[in-house]
Design a protein around this motif. Structure first.
Motif, PDB file in Angstrom:
ATOM      1  N   ASN A 325     -15.514 -55.574   8.363  1.00 14.45           N
ATOM      2  CA  ASN A 325     -15.635 -54.844   7.102  1.00 14.45           C
ATOM      3  C   ASN A 325     -16.102 -53.404   7.343  1.00 14.45           C
ATOM      4  N   ILE A 326     -17.168 -53.283   8.120  1.00 14.18           N
ATOM      5  CA  ILE A 326     -17.735 -51.949   8.322  1.00 14.18           C
ATOM      6  C   ILE A 326     -16.802 -51.052   9.147  1.00 14.18           C
ATOM      7  N   THR A 327     -16.284 -51.581  10.244  1.00 12.22           N
ATOM      8  CA  THR A 327     -15.464 -50.689  11.090  1.00 12.22           C
ATOM      9  C   THR A 327     -14.164 -50.292  10.390  1.00 12.22           C
ATOM     10  N   GLN A 328     -13.661 -51.172   9.520  1.00 14.95           N
ATOM     11  CA  GLN A 328     -12.426 -50.780   8.828  1.00 14.95           C
ATOM     12  C   GLN A 328     -12.695 -49.858   7.647  1.00 14.95           C
ATOM     13  N   SER A 329     -13.780 -50.124   6.917  1.00 14.89           N
ATOM     14  CA  SER A 329     -14.006 -49.342   5.702  1.00 14.89           C
ATOM     15  C   SER A 329     -14.634 -47.976   5.972  1.00 14.89           C
ATOM     16  N   LEU A 330     -15.615 -47.949   6.863  1.00 15.59           N
ATOM     17  CA  LEU A 330     -16.392 -46.709   7.032  1.00 15.59           C
ATOM     18  C   LEU A 330     -15.568 -45.455   7.287  1.00 15.59           C
ATOM     19  N   PRO A 331     -14.627 -45.488   8.229  1.00 15.98           N
ATOM     20  CA  PRO A 331     -13.895 -44.248   8.498  1.00 15.98           C
ATOM     21  C   PRO A 331     -13.124 -43.745   7.277  1.00 15.98           C
ATOM     22  N   ALA A 355     -23.748 -51.058  15.336  1.00 14.85           N
ATOM     23  CA  ALA A 355     -23.695 -49.694  15.885  1.00 14.85           C
ATOM     24  C   ALA A 355     -23.632 -49.710  17.416  1.00 14.85           C
ATOM     25  N   VAL A 356     -24.444 -50.537  18.047  1.00 13.58           N
ATOM     26  CA  VAL A 356     -24.457 -50.496  19.516  1.00 13.58           C
ATOM     27  C   VAL A 356     -23.197 -51.146  20.109  1.00 13.58           C
ATOM     28  N   ARG A 357     -22.621 -52.062  19.347  1.00 16.25           N
ATOM     29  CA  ARG A 357     -21.421 -52.718  19.865  1.00 16.25           C
ATOM     30  C   ARG A 357     -20.175 -51.864  19.681  1.00 16.25           C
ATOM     31  N   CYS A 358     -20.303 -50.844  18.830  1.00 17.91           N
ATOM     32  CA  CYS A 358     -19.176 -50.006  18.485  1.00 17.91           C
ATOM     33  C   CYS A 358     -18.934 -48.972  19.568  1.00 17.91           C
ATOM     34  N   ARG A 359     -18.452 -49.381  20.669  1.00 20.24           N
ATOM     35  CA  ARG A 359     -18.250 -48.406  21.735  1.00 20.24           C
ATOM     36  C   ARG A 359     -17.034 -48.847  22.521  1.00 20.24           C
ATOM     37  N   ASP A 360     -16.000 -48.024  22.407  1.00 15.16           N
ATOM     38  CA  ASP A 360     -14.808 -48.374  23.174  1.00 15.16           C
ATOM     39  C   ASP A 360     -14.862 -47.698  24.526  1.00 15.16           C
ATOM     40  N   VAL A 361     -14.329 -48.379  25.509  1.00 17.56           N
ATOM     41  CA  VAL A 361     -14.292 -47.782  26.842  1.00 17.56           C
ATOM     42  C   VAL A 361     -13.364 -46.566  26.789  1.00 17.56           C
ATOM     43  N   TYR A 363     -11.950 -43.527  24.810  1.00 17.56           N
ATOM     44  CA  TYR A 363     -12.513 -42.703  23.748  1.00 17.56           C
ATOM     45  C   TYR A 363     -11.752 -42.939  22.441  1.00 17.56           C
ATOM     46  N   ASN A 364     -12.486 -43.252  21.396  1.00 16.96           N
ATOM     47  CA  ASN A 364     -11.817 -43.615  20.155  1.00 16.96           C
ATOM     48  C   ASN A 364     -12.614 -43.029  18.993  1.00 16.96           C
ATOM     49  N   VAL A 365     -11.965 -42.158  18.260  1.00 14.00           N
ATOM     50  CA  VAL A 365     -12.675 -41.403  17.229  1.00 14.00           C
ATOM     51  C   VAL A 365     -13.295 -42.324  16.185  1.00 14.00           C
ATOM     52  N   SER A 366     -12.536 -43.333  15.742  1.00 11.22           N
ATOM     53  CA  SER A 366     -13.066 -44.086  14.622  1.00 11.22           C
ATOM     54  C   SER A 366     -14.313 -44.901  14.988  1.00 11.22           C
ATOM     55  N   THR A 367     -14.394 -45.469  16.196  1.00 12.61           N
ATOM     56  CA  THR A 367     -15.600 -46.220  16.536  1.00 12.61           C
ATOM     57  C   THR A 367     -16.795 -45.275  16.661  1.00 12.61           C
ATOM     58  N   ARG A 368     -16.505 -44.060  17.146  1.00 11.99           N
ATOM     59  CA  ARG A 368     -17.592 -43.090  17.264  1.00 11.99           C
ATOM     60  C   ARG A 368     -18.089 -42.710  15.858  1.00 11.99           C
ATOM     61  N   THR A 369     -17.147 -42.545  14.961  1.00 18.30           N
ATOM     62  CA  THR A 369     -17.512 -42.201  13.586  1.00 18.30           C
ATOM     63  C   THR A 369     -18.364 -43.305  12.988  1.00 18.30           C
ATOM     64  N   ARG A 371     -20.311 -45.418  14.468  1.00 19.04           N
ATOM     65  CA  ARG A 371     -21.668 -45.406  15.022  1.00 19.04           C
ATOM     66  C   ARG A 371     -22.486 -44.261  14.427  1.00 19.04           C
ATOM     67  N   GLN A 372     -21.851 -43.093  14.344  1.00 18.77           N
ATOM     68  CA  GLN A 372     -22.592 -41.940  13.816  1.00 18.77           C
ATOM     69  C   GLN A 372     -22.995 -42.151  12.360  1.00 18.77           C
ATOM     70  N   LYS A 373     -22.090 -42.753  11.586  1.00 15.18           N
ATOM     71  CA  LYS A 373     -22.410 -42.932  10.165  1.00 15.18           C
ATOM     72  C   LYS A 373     -23.519 -43.973   9.972  1.00 15.18           C
ATOM     73  N   ILE A 374     -23.465 -45.037  10.749  1.00 15.10           N
ATOM     74  CA  ILE A 374     -24.553 -46.028  10.646  1.00 15.10           C
ATOM     75  C   ILE A 374     -25.874 -45.357  11.033  1.00 15.10           C
ATOM     76  N   TRP A 375     -25.796 -44.588  12.070  1.00 13.13           N
ATOM     77  CA  TRP A 375     -27.001 -43.906  12.556  1.00 13.13           C
ATOM     78  C   TRP A 375     -27.572 -42.991  11.483  1.00 13.13           C
ATOM     79  N   ARG A 376     -26.700 -42.174  10.836  1.00 11.11           N
ATOM     80  CA  ARG A 376     -27.178 -41.252   9.797  1.00 11.11           C
ATOM     81  C   ARG A 376     -27.706 -42.034   8.605  1.00 11.11           C
TER      82      ARG A 376
END
Ligand code: CTP
Length: 432
Positions: A325-331, A355-361, A363-369, A371-376
């Protein structure tokens, strides 16, 4: 007093286990703070149901009426709890009757029979834990070292007493790691090969309840995991467990690869930041990161096998859904208010996990986004408040009710999206 009571009855009394080890290891024995003392009494008692250990504990309780006595009749052991002073905490004294345990099948509950101290020590895990100090006369103070424990203490070795030790009790693998890391000892090579053999032979299946007799073993595994994961040395201990492939006791597919190692450390740093008061059980959170690394179908089962609390099991069971839900909706959500609305349905551990699991080996913009949004959200947006609260609205003449709540929600949304930023603009917004 315990020695005197034992002597009166013609019994021998010994200090055994960790206390002997820690006293021998300590440079200054006066500084050793013993919280847990294990005594073994070697003596015959006329009643087969009571056992010398229990009788001795009862005799001590008569002398010290303030102590609490617990009797575990089945194994002929008794525990006495002393509440010492507030600075020193409490002191547990376990009194067992000398016994051997023989294992009718691996990892079963030990059956108990009265026996001599040597046999009692032989059933223990490592040579350094199989030392005893005699407390009764004659030769009180003498060290009993049947298995070379003193030498192993000096040469800093963790060594089992017999080849089947880990097959009989797989949780000893975790104990070997705990003592090795905590004491800065080495797991002796032959012992290490027994560990590897036990793991390779699928010993962990017993822990995972396949044979229908797991609960006791799982409780012990959970308490060993807790010991390790809450200790300051949890990181090297986890690495050593992984190196021995012992994480397979949690689940056969669990491996501490680079990604999981990174996740578990990042998760820990997040916990330090967001939960400095330790309102959450940090050891359990670390375990959740490991379990979350398993395929979604396994997570809930492993968590309930390990008897984690209901909220933890639920979190792990629902993690996949929450993550999708989060990874699809957030971006796709441009507005801060929409993000807050989405994320506030989830609690802190779930959000940190995602957030910590959201890390692709790759580089992938949406997973980074994500993580950043959860963090903010966690650091800033979740704390934003509207310039007017419920009391302010009442003062402006609004009455609590459905519309009242809608106004409050709309105020927060407008604040988050920076349409209002002070009392004046908020009042104008409400009037509108
Ligand atoms: N023991 C064992 N096998 C186990 C657990 C315990 O043989 N799976 C034995 C060990 O000889 C140990 C004693 O029971 O010394 C007491 O266990 P415990 O209190 O858990 O360990 P300690 O050695 O006292 O370690 P600690 O200082 O960490 O409490």
């Amino acid at each position: 007093k315990a020695s005197q009571e034992a002597e009166k009855r013609g019994w021998h009394l010994y200090l055994v286990g960790g206390a002997v080890r820690d006293l021998l290891l300590a440079e200054n024995q006066k500084q050793v703070l013993l919280e847990d003392i294990d005594l073994v009494v070697d003596g015959f008692h006329k009643s087969a149901d009571v056992g010398a250990g229990v009788e001795l504990a009862k005799a001590l309780q008569k002398i010290y009426p303030g102590v609490r006595l617990e009797v575990h009749g089945q194994f002929q052991t008794a525990a006495l709890l002393w509440h010492k002073d507030p600075d020193l905490g409490s002191l547990w004294i376990d009194i067992a009757t000398a016994r051997t345990e023989f294992y009718p099948y691996p990892a079963a509950n030990p059956e108990v029979e009265a026996s001599s101290i040597r046999q009692d020590l032989y059933r223990r895990d490592f040579t350094i834990n199989a030392l005893a100090m005699r407390l009764t006369k004659p030769r009180a103070g003498e060290l009993l070292d049947f298995f070379g424990g003193l030498l192993d203490l000096q040469s800093r070795q963790i060594r089992v007493l017999h080849a089947n030790s880990f097959i009989e009790d797989p949780t000893r693998i975790y104990r070997a790691v705990r003592f090795a890391v905590r004491l800065n000892f080495e797991i002796e090579p032959q012992t290490e090969s027994y560990i590897r053999y036990a793991i390779a032979s699928g010993i962990y299946e017993q822990i995972q309840g396949k044979n229908g007799r797991a609960p006791a073993l799982e409780t012990r595994l959970k308490s060993e995991l807790k010991y390790i994961l809450q200790a300051p040395y949890w990181k090297p201990a986890l690495q050593l467990l992984a190196n021995l492939e012992a994480l397979r006791c949690i689940h056969p597919t669990l491996e501490l690869d680079e990604k999981l190692w990174w996740e578990v450390r990042l998760f820990d740093r997040c916990l330090q930041k967001f939960d400095p008061q330790k309102t959450l059980e940090h050891w359990q959170m670390r375990l959740e990161v490991l379990i979350a690394y398993l395929a979604p179908d396994f997570r809930g089962k492993v968590a309930s096998n390990l008897q984690l609390p209901a909220d933890s099991i639920e979190r792990l069971e629902n993690l996949d859904k929450a993550e999708t839900n989060i990874t699809q909706s957030l971006p796709k959500l441009p507005l801060k208010s929409e993000i807050v609305q989405l994320l506030r349905q989830y609690n802190l551990p779930t959000l940190i996990l995602i957030a910590v699991r959201c890390r692709d080996v790759v580089y992938n913009v949406s997973t980074r986004t994500v993580r950043q949004k959860i963090w903010r959200y966690l650091t800033e947006w979740s704390q934003i408040k509207a310039p007017l609260n419920g009391n302010d609205l009442k003062a402006l003449g609004y009455k609590p009710g459905k519309q009242f709540k809608e106004i409050l929600d709309a105020l927060l949304t407008a604040t988050l999206d920076e349409k209002i930023d002070n009392r004046e603009s908020a009042e104008a917004f409400v009037a509108e």
